[in-house]
Design a protein around this motif. Structure first.
Motif, PDB file in Angstrom:
ATOM      1  N   SER A  68     -13.638   4.383   8.666  1.00 48.64           N
ATOM      2  CA  SER A  68     -12.421   3.579   8.627  1.00 48.64           C
ATOM      3  C   SER A  68     -11.844   3.599  10.032  1.00 48.64           C
ATOM      4  CB  SER A  68     -11.399   4.129   7.613  1.00 48.64           C
ATOM      5  OG  SER A  68     -10.912   5.379   8.027  1.00 48.64           O
ATOM      6  N   LEU A  69     -10.930   2.699  10.305  1.00 52.95           N
ATOM      7  CA  LEU A  69     -10.373   2.616  11.655  1.00 52.95           C
ATOM      8  C   LEU A  69      -9.627   3.899  12.023  1.00 52.95           C
ATOM      9  CD1 LEU A  69      -9.942   0.952  14.186  1.00 52.95           C
ATOM     10  CD2 LEU A  69      -7.896  -0.040  13.106  1.00 52.95           C
ATOM     11  N   GLU A  70      -8.878   4.443  11.088  1.00 57.49           N
ATOM     12  CA  GLU A  70      -8.132   5.675  11.349  1.00 57.49           C
ATOM     13  C   GLU A  70      -9.081   6.848  11.579  1.00 57.49           C
ATOM     14  OE1 GLU A  70      -4.764   8.530   9.192  1.00 57.49           O
ATOM     15  OE2 GLU A  70      -5.417   6.635   8.259  1.00 57.49           O
TER      16      GLU A  70
END
Length: 256
Positions: A68-70
């Motif tokens: 995921s981006l995070e």
């Protein structure tokens, strides 16, 4: 379409794991002796990092969290920092050897000989010891020890977690102290010889003020320093290699 989508999902998992491992491996190998020297071309460094990644990725004890981006931002920061810490621990041993060479050269008036032969401005003794140490480490299986160090680091520094600041400061201070201690221990014979030499010149100058002791003693200290380097270089490099092996086996521990 369904089969193609399932294939892409399966392919993303090893690619994602390899990318996460590459972050730590690249940061570590960029600072390793031999592999991370400034004289090594960038393409060779990238190839070495990829080769280590292919080895380490199949041996890490835990898989990274799903993409995921995070998670991506977190892993880029944590894995890079972990790799830099490991690489700096090894690089400090090279700096200790260079410091020992500088101390020895300054003590024996050899600090200007071959001072610009290396990329880093080190005296002749430090240059000889550094090149010998890198060659000895590579011959003694540095690539195997580095791979084991990186694999073991995933137990000491888990994926996606920052090391506590106090622990990093305490570890870094201890490693720097051990590096300076190692440098002074390795250079001790040259410091002792230099002290005896200067005391002897002082006594001779006091007894015979008309004698130009500096012109008489300069060739003696130069020849003596070179002969002492010939005798002491093997045990110096052997002791340095033992420190390197101990750090590779126990990067969070103390000196052997």
């Amino acid at each position: 379409m369904t089969n193609a989508a399932e294939f892409m999902m399966l392919a993303q998992t090893p690619i994602w794991i390899g990318f996460v491992v590459f972050l730590r491996v690249a940061a570590t190998t960029a600072l390793l002796p031999g592999f991370g020297e400034q004289s090594v071309p960038l393409r060779i460094k990238i190839a070495v990092a990829i080769a280590f990644t292919l080895i380490v990725a199949f041996a890490i004890p835990a898989s990274p969290p799903p993409f995921s981006l995070e998670v991506l931002v977190t892993l880029v920061l944590t894995e890079t920092v972990s790799g830099v810490l490991l690489g700096l621990g090894v690089r400090l041993l090279i700096l200790a050897l260079q410091t020992a060479g500088s101390i020895a050269a300054q003590s024996t008036s050899l600090s200007q000989i071959l001072g610009g032969a290396a990329i880093d401005p080190v005296p002749a003794i430090g240059y000889v010891l550094t090149v010998g140490a890198v060659a000895l480490a590579v011959t003694a299986g540095l690539h195997v020890k580095a791979g084991m160090l990186i694999i073991h680091s995933y137990v000491l520094l888990p994926i996606g977690l920052f090391s506590p600041g106090n622990d990093v400061v305490e570890w870094g201070t201890a490693q720097i102290a051990h590096a300076f201690e190692l440098a002074f221990v390795l250079a001790a014979p040259f410091v002792l010889i230099s002290t005896l030499y200067n005391l002897t010149l002082g006594v001779i100058n006091k007894a015979m003020p008309q004698l130009m002791v500096a012109f008489v003693g300069a060739p003696i200290i130069t020849l003596g320093a070179l002969f002492l380097l010939f005798l002491s270089a093997p045990p110096m490099l052997e002791n340095w290699l033992s420190f390197l092996d101990h750090f590779m086996a126990n990067p969070l521990g103390h000196k052997p």
